[in-house]
Write a protein that holds these residues in place. Structure first.
Motif, PDB file in Angstrom:
ATOM      1  N   ARG A 220      77.956 -48.703  46.598  1.00  0.00           N
ATOM      2  CA  ARG A 220      77.229 -48.942  47.839  1.00  0.00           C
ATOM      3  C   ARG A 220      75.804 -49.398  47.544  1.00  0.00           C
ATOM      4  O   ARG A 220      75.167 -48.912  46.601  1.00  0.00           O
ATOM      5  CB  ARG A 220      77.185 -47.669  48.686  1.00  0.00           C
ATOM      6  N   PRO A 221      75.286 -50.314  48.345  1.00  0.00           N
ATOM      7  CA  PRO A 221      73.908 -50.766  48.124  1.00  0.00           C
ATOM      8  C   PRO A 221      72.921 -49.628  48.371  1.00  0.00           C
ATOM      9  O   PRO A 221      73.078 -48.844  49.305  1.00  0.00           O
ATOM     10  CB  PRO A 221      73.743 -51.891  49.148  1.00  0.00           C
ATOM     11  N   ILE A 222      71.905 -49.559  47.507  1.00  0.00           N
ATOM     12  CA  ILE A 222      70.861 -48.540  47.659  1.00  0.00           C
ATOM     13  C   ILE A 222      69.604 -49.214  48.180  1.00  0.00           C
ATOM     14  O   ILE A 222      69.101 -50.167  47.588  1.00  0.00           O
ATOM     15  CB  ILE A 222      70.582 -47.831  46.327  1.00  0.00           C
ATOM     16  N   MET A 223      69.115 -48.699  49.310  1.00  0.00           N
ATOM     17  CA  MET A 223      67.972 -49.295  50.000  1.00  0.00           C
ATOM     18  C   MET A 223      66.813 -48.299  50.061  1.00  0.00           C
ATOM     19  O   MET A 223      67.026 -47.092  49.975  1.00  0.00           O
ATOM     20  CB  MET A 223      68.395 -49.726  51.406  1.00  0.00           C
ATOM     21  N   LYS A 224      65.638 -48.826  50.238  1.00  0.00           N
ATOM     22  CA  LYS A 224      64.442 -47.977  50.353  1.00  0.00           C
ATOM     23  C   LYS A 224      64.381 -47.398  51.763  1.00  0.00           C
ATOM     24  O   LYS A 224      64.391 -48.131  52.758  1.00  0.00           O
ATOM     25  CB  LYS A 224      63.202 -48.798  50.059  1.00  0.00           C
TER      26      LYS A 224
END
Length: 595
Positions: free
Chosen positions: A178-182
């Motif tokens: 899964r993409p990790i976002m701030k």
């Protein structure tokens, strides 16, 4: 070949994790086997796409987004090796561990992991990303897995543990992709994450940052000189291009002419006839453009005209079979491809996972037999698509279609096909700009009209196409599913029951068949390669005999025309060989390339 990640006994966690067995690469590996670790950095890669865009957030349902942003602007905890069916190696994570009963996975973050603004990637960012992607309004590809996670907890300073109630190693592994976002920009107003538009450029965790945007025309990405993961073994030989520019065109003709004029770096051709006919222009003759044919070993997937079973008359399998019978594939293939393209015969055709012809046997039959009374004809005894003589008039196919429609309660009255709800009218949703799709549909419309159906093409721009497919607002629609040699939990997102009503899934046909879920469950529970393959083949039978799609063709190779100075590792192609054409991850420009 290893299928579905099955290899030797035992599991090795730490630097990577395999679905079954050990990762092929040792803990001290230097680079992935299909890259050039000495590839030079530099150059500008210009990609062309037909359509437009109105958003830079690929993780929400709203808006139309350049597809590359999902991969180039966001890092994941684990990264996939395209030389192994389902093995993941550490990326944002420094290590990964799965417990013995496959009910929990623990990621430990790399202490050097940073976002493009220089701030560290934290456990809180990971947990926030997981939560936000599981909410309504996020892209549907993530929600199925989110619903199966029973707890998420912090482990020490840099660890995150995901727990699920039932053993499912494949599901645990997908959580690492899964993409990790701030989280920071959305802490005060979380709902702002779901607003589409071009105003907020993402703070990335990946090698590229968005450096320039012109609404609807282009998006430019620049390689981040301070990218935190540049020295990781997983990233060696990758992301060699300094600048990636995605140009958008109103139609396929303008797109191709731009490539011929030298405005684009490469062109991916999907039509065999066009590849043979259209690529002899001066730049090819002079050697400025090179024609590459790249083989692969992955399933055909499914591409064609999808029927929406949420509405009549497509809720009747006999009508769906009639519409398949009315599609004169051999003639369409002759007109569009000079007859050169092989037909998709099932969802996993062209691979060891595809259903075998004739009656189901062995373990496949054992899986299907308990549901025999509820399965559609052809599932167990065998189903095959009709074949024609390739002539413009296919009387046999139309006769078969008419018979099936009559059995379903539809008759022609004064030249109009009429059923229980009145005259039959079908709109086929197609995206603007694709001349090939429109040519296919136009030929098909003639056959439907001969059946007395009021059939028409409904052409919309890319934003409307996305909006309507997300809302399942269509009768039939042109669509394509790419499938891999390691199918898993994503199959529920493709054809599981949640997608029948829940918007934004990839279950465009609205399949709602307990047999599909049962075969996916059997696949996920398989403990041997034999049982895994049997379950996928059984699933393939259920899907194909469901008659949800009028299939067209697939490409057993990829045809890429590209700048002669643009290189790829020819001698080290991964088993997913045509992944190489999703440029420019492992491509590079020659150091001596003229500016």
């Amino acid at each position: 070949m290893i299928i579905g990640g099955f290899a030797v006994e035992g599991h090795a966690d730490g630097h990577g994790v395999a679905l079954y067995g050990d990762p092929a690469l040792p803990p001290d590996y230097a680079h992935l086997p299909y890259v050039n670790p000495d590839a030079p950095k530099g150059g500008t890669f210009v990609d062309g796409q037909v359509g437009s865009f109105d958003s830079l957030n690929p993780h929400i349902q709203q808006g139309n987004v350049p597809w590359q942003l999902r991969f180039l602007a966001y890092e994941t905890l684990l990264g996939r090796s395209y030389d192994e069916p389902f093995t993941l190696y550490t990326l944002l994570a420094d290590s990964v561990e799965v417990n013995e009963d496959n009910t929990a996975i623990t990621f430990t973050l790399n202490p050097d992991a940073r976002f493009s603004d220089g701030s560290p990637v934290t456990v809180d960012d990971v947990i926030w990303s997981w939560k936000i992607l599981g909410q309504e309004g996020a892209n549907g590809r993530y929600r199925t897995a989110s619903a199966k996670v029973s707890s998420v907890e912090t482990v020490g300073e840099r660890g995150i543990r995901f727990t699920i109630p039932e053993p499912d190693r494949e599901l645990l592994m997908t959580l690492g992709m899964r993409p990790i976002m701030k989280a920071g920009p959305y802490t005060e107003d979380e709902r702002s994450f779901f607003r589409s538009g071009l105003d907020n450029r993402p703070i990335t965790s990946a090698p590229y940052i968005i450096s320039d945007v012109d609404a609807g025309r282009y998006v430019e990405l620049t390689r981040d000189p301070d990218y935190w993961g540049a020295d990781l073994p997983f990233r060696q030989g990758m992301h060699n291009v300094d600048t990636i520019r995605m140009e958008f065109f109103g139609d396929a003709t303008a797109h191709f002419e731009a490539f011929k004029a030298g405005e684009l770096s490469s062109m991916r051709e999907t039509n065999a006839s066009a590849w043979a006919r259209n690529y002899d222009f001066p730049a090819v003759q002079s050697g400025e453009i090179v024609l590459s044919v790249i083989p692969h070993e992955r399933p055909s997937g499914m591409t064609g005209l999808v029927m929406n079973t949420r509405r009549a008359p497509f809720d009747d399998w006999r009508v769906r079979e009639a519409l398949i019978q009315a599609f004169n594939f051999e003639y369409v293939n002759n007109v569009i491809n000079d007859g050169a393209q092989p037909r998709i015969t099932s969802y996993f055709s062209n691979s060891p996972l595809g259903m075998e012809p004739g009656p189901a046997e062995g373990r496949v039959a054992e899986l299907l037999e308990p549901m025999a009374d509820d399965l559609l004809p052809g599932t167990i005894e065998g189903y095959a698509l009709p074949r024609t003589e390739g002539q413009a008039s296919d009387r046999r196919g139309l006769r078969n279609a008419t018979r099936l429609l009559s059995e379903a309660g539809y008759e022609v009255e004064n030249g109009v096909l009429t059923g229980p709800d009145g005259p039959v009218s079908i709109g086929i949703l197609v995206p603007n700009g694709s001349s090939e799709v429109r040519a296919i549909v136009d030929i098909y419309l003639q056959s439907l009209q001969r059946l007395g159906i009021d059939a028409r093409a409904v052409s919309v721009d890319s934003a409307q196409f996305t909006e309507r497919t997300n809302a399942y607002d269509f009768d039939m629609v042109w669509y394509s599913w790419g499938l891999s040699l390691s199918p898993g939990n994503e199959q529920l997102a493709y054809w599981g029951p949640n997608g029948v009503e829940q918007p934004g899934s990839r279950n465009l046909m609205g399949a709602d068949d307990p047999a599909i879920v049962a075969m996916i469950d059997a696949m996920l529970a398989a403990e041997t390669q034999e049982n895994y393959v049997a379950a996928v083949r059984a699933l393939d039978r259920v899907l194909t005999a469901g008659r949800y799609v009028v299939p067209t063709w697939y490409n057993p190779v990829s045809w890429i025309a590209h700048d002669a100075d643009l290189k790829y590792p020819v001698d080290d192609l991964p088993i997913y060989g045509d992944w190489i054409d999703f440029q420019p991850d492992v491509w590079w420009f020659d150091q001596d390339r003229p500016e």
